[in-house]
Enzyme design. Structure first.
Site, PDB file in Angstrom:
ATOM      1  N   ARG A 110      17.551 -37.547  17.696  1.00 12.50           N
ATOM      2  CA  ARG A 110      17.070 -38.595  18.592  1.00 12.50           C
ATOM      3  C   ARG A 110      18.221 -39.509  19.025  1.00 12.50           C
ATOM      4  O   ARG A 110      19.319 -39.437  18.487  1.00 12.50           O
ATOM      5  CB  ARG A 110      15.949 -39.356  17.890  1.00 12.50           C
ATOM      6  N   LYS A 128      17.685 -39.954  13.566  1.00 10.86           N
ATOM      7  CA  LYS A 128      17.541 -40.983  14.595  1.00 10.86           C
ATOM      8  C   LYS A 128      18.530 -42.112  14.347  1.00 10.86           C
ATOM      9  O   LYS A 128      18.638 -42.614  13.229  1.00 10.86           O
ATOM     10  CB  LYS A 128      16.120 -41.556  14.593  1.00 10.86           C
ATOM     11  N   HIS A 140      17.512 -29.219   5.165  1.00 11.97           N
ATOM     12  CA  HIS A 140      16.199 -28.836   5.671  1.00 11.97           C
ATOM     13  C   HIS A 140      15.098 -29.794   5.236  1.00 11.97           C
ATOM     14  O   HIS A 140      15.197 -30.469   4.231  1.00 11.97           O
ATOM     15  CB  HIS A 140      15.834 -27.401   5.278  1.00 11.97           C
ATOM     16  N   TYR A 143      14.218 -36.261   7.015  1.00 16.48           N
ATOM     17  CA  TYR A 143      14.314 -37.262   8.081  1.00 16.48           C
ATOM     18  C   TYR A 143      15.372 -38.274   7.668  1.00 16.48           C
ATOM     19  O   TYR A 143      15.338 -38.797   6.543  1.00 16.48           O
ATOM     20  CB  TYR A 143      12.977 -37.974   8.285  1.00 16.48           C
ATOM     21  N   ALA A 157      16.610 -31.237   0.184  1.00 11.13           N
ATOM     22  CA  ALA A 157      15.388 -30.863   0.894  1.00 11.13           C
ATOM     23  C   ALA A 157      14.289 -31.896   0.697  1.00 11.13           C
ATOM     24  O   ALA A 157      14.115 -32.457  -0.374  1.00 11.13           O
ATOM     25  CB  ALA A 157      14.909 -29.504   0.405  1.00 11.13           C
ATOM     26  N   TYR A 164      12.350 -49.587   6.510  1.00 11.07           N
ATOM     27  CA  TYR A 164      11.479 -50.359   7.384  1.00 11.07           C
ATOM     28  C   TYR A 164      10.553 -51.183   6.514  1.00 11.07           C
ATOM     29  O   TYR A 164       9.847 -50.652   5.659  1.00 11.07           O
ATOM     30  CB  TYR A 164      10.687 -49.387   8.272  1.00 11.07           C
TER      31      TYR A 164
END
Length: 175
Positions: A110, A128, A140, A143, A157, A164
């Site tokens: 992203r 991101k 793999h 995020y 993994a 956040y």
């Protein structure tokens, strides 16, 4: 040529796409199937670049020498360094991919992401607004968001890196 309906619009678009693809091929880019490449912006490509089927290049895209883009990839407003490989089914937007990186398959990068030299992002990885430095790996099912990651770091993994608090995003730093 006048355009009076959607069929004529599609015919003119296809003619334009063919011209764009032929220009890339004249520059030495290998296009596996010229009919199945869409160029929707400005593309600059180095030597020995290979583009597989169903690739979409949007906005300003720069491909370094020896870059290989696998099938079904969307690359938007991105620079990809020399000898990088983007495996099938990846989406990369508004990012910088360093030289000799290996991305995918099924990776999403992203906006505002920067990868150093020889970074590896594997199957089903999403990144991101992060900086991943030289030689690091996110192999793999992971995020990584809003992160500064050091060199030669390995993310295992199924890892989720985010910070956040319910109202604000904060940067995560991994050595």
């Amino acid at each position: 040529r006048g355009i009076n309906d959607m069929l004529q619009l599609a015919e003119v678009e296809r003619a334009y796409q063919r011209r764009q693809v032929l220009d890339l091929m004249r520059q030495g880019v290998t296009v596996r199937d010229p009919v199945r490449l869409d160029v929707r912006g400005r593309v600059t490509a180095g030597r020995d670049v290979t583009l597989d089927v169903n690739v979409i290049l949007e906005g300003d895209v720069e491909l370094g020498d020896g870059v290989s883009i696998g099938p079904n990839c969307v690359i938007r407003d991105t620079t990809i360094g020399a000898d990088a490989q983007v495996l099938p089914n990846c989406v990369i937007e508004d990012s910088h991919i360093g030289p000799s990186c290996r991305i995918g398959p099924f990776t999403r990068i992203r906006p505002h992401t920067s990868l150093g030299h020889e970074v590896r992002l594997g199957n089903f990885v999403e990144v991101k607004a992060s900086r991943i430095n030289d030689g690091s790996k996110v192999n793999h099912l992971s995020y990584v968001g809003d992160t500064e990651m050091g060199s030669r770091t390995n993310i295992g993994a199924g890892t989720i890196v985010c910070n956040y608090d319910g109202a604000n995003k904060h940067r995560t730093r991994i050595g």
